[in-house]
Write a protein that holds these residues in place. Structure first.
Motif, PDB file in Angstrom:
ATOM      1  N   UNK A   1      -3.579 -11.254  21.519  1.00 50.48           N
ATOM      2  CA  UNK A   1      -4.271 -12.526  21.266  1.00 50.48           C
ATOM      3  C   UNK A   1      -5.463 -12.322  20.342  1.00 50.48           C
ATOM      4  N   UNK A   2      -6.307 -11.323  20.640  1.00 50.43           N
ATOM      5  CA  UNK A   2      -7.511 -11.133  19.826  1.00 50.43           C
ATOM      6  C   UNK A   2      -7.169 -10.549  18.459  1.00 50.43           C
ATOM      7  N   UNK A   3      -6.119  -9.714  18.388  1.00 47.42           N
ATOM      8  CA  UNK A   3      -5.736  -9.175  17.088  1.00 47.42           C
ATOM      9  C   UNK A   3      -5.209 -10.263  16.163  1.00 47.42           C
ATOM     10  N   UNK A   4      -4.435 -11.194  16.713  1.00 45.14           N
ATOM     11  CA  UNK A   4      -3.945 -12.315  15.899  1.00 45.14           C
ATOM     12  C   UNK A   4      -5.106 -13.129  15.349  1.00 45.14           C
ATOM     13  N   UNK A   5      -6.089 -13.380  16.195  1.00 51.66           N
ATOM     14  CA  UNK A   5      -7.239 -14.178  15.742  1.00 51.66           C
ATOM     15  C   UNK A   5      -8.076 -13.410  14.722  1.00 51.66           C
ATOM     16  N   UNK A   6      -8.210 -12.089  14.934  1.00 56.70           N
ATOM     17  CA  UNK A   6      -8.977 -11.281  13.987  1.00 56.70           C
ATOM     18  C   UNK A   6      -8.267 -11.222  12.637  1.00 56.70           C
ATOM     19  N   UNK A   7      -6.946 -11.087  12.654  1.00 61.91           N
ATOM     20  CA  UNK A   7      -6.174 -11.068  11.412  1.00 61.91           C
ATOM     21  C   UNK A   7      -6.319 -12.393  10.673  1.00 61.91           C
ATOM     22  N   UNK A   8      -6.334 -13.484  11.437  1.00 60.17           N
ATOM     23  CA  UNK A   8      -6.499 -14.809  10.826  1.00 60.17           C
ATOM     24  C   UNK A   8      -7.893 -14.934  10.218  1.00 60.17           C
ATOM     25  N   UNK A   9      -8.903 -14.446  10.939  1.00 61.79           N
ATOM     26  CA  UNK A   9     -10.278 -14.496  10.440  1.00 61.79           C
ATOM     27  C   UNK A   9     -10.435 -13.706   9.150  1.00 61.79           C
ATOM     28  N   UNK A  10      -9.861 -12.500   9.119  1.00 55.35           N
ATOM     29  CA  UNK A  10     -10.012 -11.619   7.960  1.00 55.35           C
ATOM     30  C   UNK A  10      -9.000 -11.907   6.855  1.00 55.35           C
ATOM     31  N   UNK A  11      -7.945 -12.656   7.191  1.00 52.26           N
ATOM     32  CA  UNK A  11      -6.845 -12.873   6.249  1.00 52.26           C
ATOM     33  C   UNK A  11      -6.278 -11.534   5.783  1.00 52.26           C
ATOM     34  N   UNK A  12      -6.056 -10.659   6.768  1.00 47.30           N
ATOM     35  CA  UNK A  12      -5.558  -9.306   6.504  1.00 47.30           C
ATOM     36  C   UNK A  12      -4.363  -9.011   7.391  1.00 47.30           C
ATOM     37  N   UNK A  13      -3.539  -8.086   6.940  1.00 46.10           N
ATOM     38  CA  UNK A  13      -2.474  -7.529   7.776  1.00 46.10           C
ATOM     39  C   UNK A  13      -3.036  -6.316   8.505  1.00 46.10           C
ATOM     40  N   UNK A  14      -2.810  -6.266   9.829  1.00 46.97           N
ATOM     41  CA  UNK A  14      -3.503  -5.279  10.665  1.00 46.97           C
ATOM     42  C   UNK A  14      -2.516  -4.425  11.440  1.00 46.97           C
ATOM     43  N   UNK A  15      -2.790  -3.121  11.465  1.00 46.09           N
ATOM     44  CA  UNK A  15      -2.098  -2.176  12.331  1.00 46.09           C
ATOM     45  C   UNK A  15      -3.118  -1.653  13.325  1.00 46.09           C
ATOM     46  N   UNK A  16      -2.798  -1.735  14.628  1.00 44.24           N
ATOM     47  CA  UNK A  16      -3.707  -1.256  15.666  1.00 44.24           C
ATOM     48  C   UNK A  16      -2.945  -0.306  16.574  1.00 44.24           C
ATOM     49  N   UNK A  17      -3.557   0.811  16.924  1.00 49.08           N
ATOM     50  CA  UNK A  17      -2.917   1.790  17.815  1.00 49.08           C
ATOM     51  C   UNK A  17      -3.862   2.122  18.952  1.00 49.08           C
ATOM     52  N   UNK A  18      -3.290   2.245  20.139  1.00 52.49           N
ATOM     53  CA  UNK A  18      -4.050   2.666  21.317  1.00 52.49           C
ATOM     54  C   UNK A  18      -3.323   3.861  21.914  1.00 52.49           C
TER      55      UNK A  18
END
Length: 580
Positions: free
Chosen positions: A263-280
């Motif tokens: 949920x937060x990654x989708x919103x952050x990607x929308x805010x930045x207008x960027x494609x995001x890769x996140x790893x945990x």
């Protein structure tokens, strides 16, 4: 819900419960305290609220604020309490599909996006006999089953009868609440819904949802993900020890930890207008999340972890691939490396005390991340709109590569707790080998799941917290593709920072260099590739963000080729160049 002044969020994990307390000061949210205790969903406590209460007590001590009422059992009414959870192994699912590379893959993406850990994928073409499927399912104890297959309008096929029959014969039991009916979601052709109800409705908690594959070229994952979350709360968590009390205490429904991260990654990607890769990266698994053009996909790198699964990482990649990341000063044989990895398996909670032990763990992390991303690529497909298809035989998805991403976010102990931020940056660069212009960040506090559910109360506040206190910018990496040309010039970068400072640097093939550029700084650059350095022509003029490590020029070539530039001979120098 009106926006409160204090929000308390817990993430109830399989082994630890992490609590964060947020407060509003001068109309700005701040992280006031954090606490972590053991999760108590299993014996001897068997009450998740014991661990939750302990973590909140820690917040009281560390924030010097009262959080409980005078009786000490309930939170103060002015505190909004939220929670995510992956306790008891998280949400564990089995999916069934008609064809492994179409409907079963769609079901897999829906389950993973809904925050599940996949126990097994069954399909008509999986090569298993009916008896093998029955035996397998009986031993799994999933929380729910998702069945998909058949486009809208399609009649029920033999595969569906096959799948329903083996489920009915296996009579699987959930890990919690053996006396309750196991939830099953049906997300296939609506024409087969009546048949599925006849076969499974009397023995299971069956729920019909919209088709995952309305057409051959279209996926419809949202209804399945929403239903998974709903069932997780109503049927799964309500049966786990102590969750009824937790459910009553929270202001919003509890959601699976990975879903909150999404949920937060989708919103952050929308805010930045960027494609995001996140790893945990964790002790047993590595979660990989990607957001490309607002399409979200998650995968679980099962058995790719840093402690409990470190042996599987070594077996999957081979000792030679781990040794290549060690500097020449740490001259280990394969036998010595095997011994160190074996010790980690025996004592999984130990922390490296020697530099050699630390470098080995960081080398293993590179391979665990690389393997987990390979698995992710098998699931993370970009859907091509219907109008772009010439016929049904045209491939309906496009494979993603590392070139699709503008931002890489790293999380997990080996990255977040690296003694030097440069070490975290180098692990991410070596593991994923980004090309072009890519920002690197690390989630040092691991508040992504907390902010995911926080965003349901105050989205702008959650995003502000993520940017200010959650993510630490490591810098921006510039990396051309192509292979090294015997130390010849590879790239010249000239430009100016937002403070007016001039930048000019020429780098040679095989080098890893940095240019100071602070976290609050940006720079306008011109890039001049040379001698076979392949660079996107549209990005020869660009704006870049700074970070702790500054601007990173990775001129080692793509892919990294040990034959051209033996990593072990240069690793320590590369680390010195990037470390701050």
């Amino acid at each position: 819900m009106s926006i409160p002044q204090r929000i308390l969020v817990t993430d109830v994990g399989s082994t630890t419960t992490k609590a964060l307390l947020f407060g509003k000061e001068d109309n700005t949210w701040r992280l006031l305290a954090r606490g972590e205790t053991a999760t108590t969903v299993e014996a001897p406590d068997e009450d998740v609220m014991i661990g939750v209460s302990r973590s909140i007590r820690l917040l009281e001590e560390r924030s010097n604020q009262s959080l409980f009422c005078a009786a000490g059992k309930e939170l103060l009414p002015e505190i909004t309490y939220l929670s995510t959870s992956s306790a008891g192994g998280g949400l564990q699912m089995v999916v069934c599909g008609q064809v492994s590379h179409i409907s079963a893959e769609s079901a897999e993406r829906a389950a993973l996006g809904g925050g599940a850990v996949l126990l097994q994928v069954f399909a008509a073409d999986d090569g298993l006999t009916a008896l093998e499927r029955i035996e397998c399912l009986r031993n799994l104890h999933p929380d729910m089953i998702l069945i998909a297959g058949g486009v809208d309008g399609a009649e029920a096929g033999s595969f569906l009868i096959e799948m329903c029959d083996f489920i009915r014969e296996a009579q699987p039991k959930a890990k919690f609440g053996y006396q309750y009916a196991l939830p099953i979601l049906y997300a296939g052709s609506e024409k087969a819904a009546e048949l599925v109800n006849d076969l499974l409705g009397s023995s299971f908690a069956l729920k019909m949802i919209d088709n995952l594959r309305p057409t051959f070229w279209q996926e419809n994952l949202a209804p399945a993900r929403e239903a998974i979350q709903e069932i997780f709360v109503e049927h799964v968590m309500s049966h786990a020890p102590g969750y009824a009390k937790l459910h009553q205490a929270v202001a919003l429904p509890i959601i699976p930890t990975p879903m909150a991260v999404g949920i937060i990654l989708l919103e952050y990607a929308k805010l930045r207008q960027k494609n995001i890769l996140c790893v945990d990266i964790g002790g047993a698994t590595t979660d990989v999340f990607s957001v490309i053009e607002q399409a979200y996909v998650r995968s679980v790198g099962a058995n790719y972890g840093m402690s409990y699964s470190i042996g599987h990482v070594a077996a999957s990649t081979g000792f030679a691939n781990i040794l290549r990341w060690l500097p020449k000063e740490i001259n280990l044989t394969e036998e010595e490396l095997q011994e160190q990895i074996g010790n980690k398996l025996i004592y999984p909670t130990t922390i490296p005390t020697l530099t050699a032990e630390l470098r080995v763990e960081q080398a293993v992390a590179r391979e665990a991340l690389r393997l987990a991303f390979q698995d992710h690529q098998a699931l993370a497909k970009i859907q091509i709109p219907k109008g772009l298809l010439d016929n049904l035989s045209t491939k309906h998805v496009k494979e993603i590569t590392i070139r699709n991403f503008d931002v890489i976010i790293g999380s997990g102990g080996v990255l977040s707790n690296a003694p030097n931020r440069g070490e975290a940056a180098l692990m991410l660069i070596d593991a994923f080998q980004p090309e072009g212009i890519v920002e690197l960040l690390v989630d040092s506090v691991f508040m992504l799941p907390h902010l995911g559910i926080f965003s349901q109360v105050d989205l702008p506040g959650a995003l502000d917290l993520l940017v200010r206190e959650g993510l630490i910018s490591l810098g921006t990496v510039l990396a051309p593709s192509g292979q090294p040309k015997n130390g010849s010039p590879a790239m010249t970068v000239i430009g100016q920072t937002n403070s007016g400072r001039q930048i000019r640097l020429q780098g040679n093939w095989g080098e890893l260099l940095t240019i100071p550029l602070g976290q609050e700084e940006t720079a306008q650059l011109q890039i001049f590739p040379q001698n076979g350095a392949k660079w996107p022509l549209t990005r020869l003029h660009c704006s870049v963000q700074g970070g702790i490590c500054g601007l990173i020029l990775d001129l080692r070539g793509r892919p990294l080729n040990p034959e051209n530039w033996p990593q072990h001979a240069y690793q320590e120098q590369w680390l010195k160049n990037i470390s701050i």
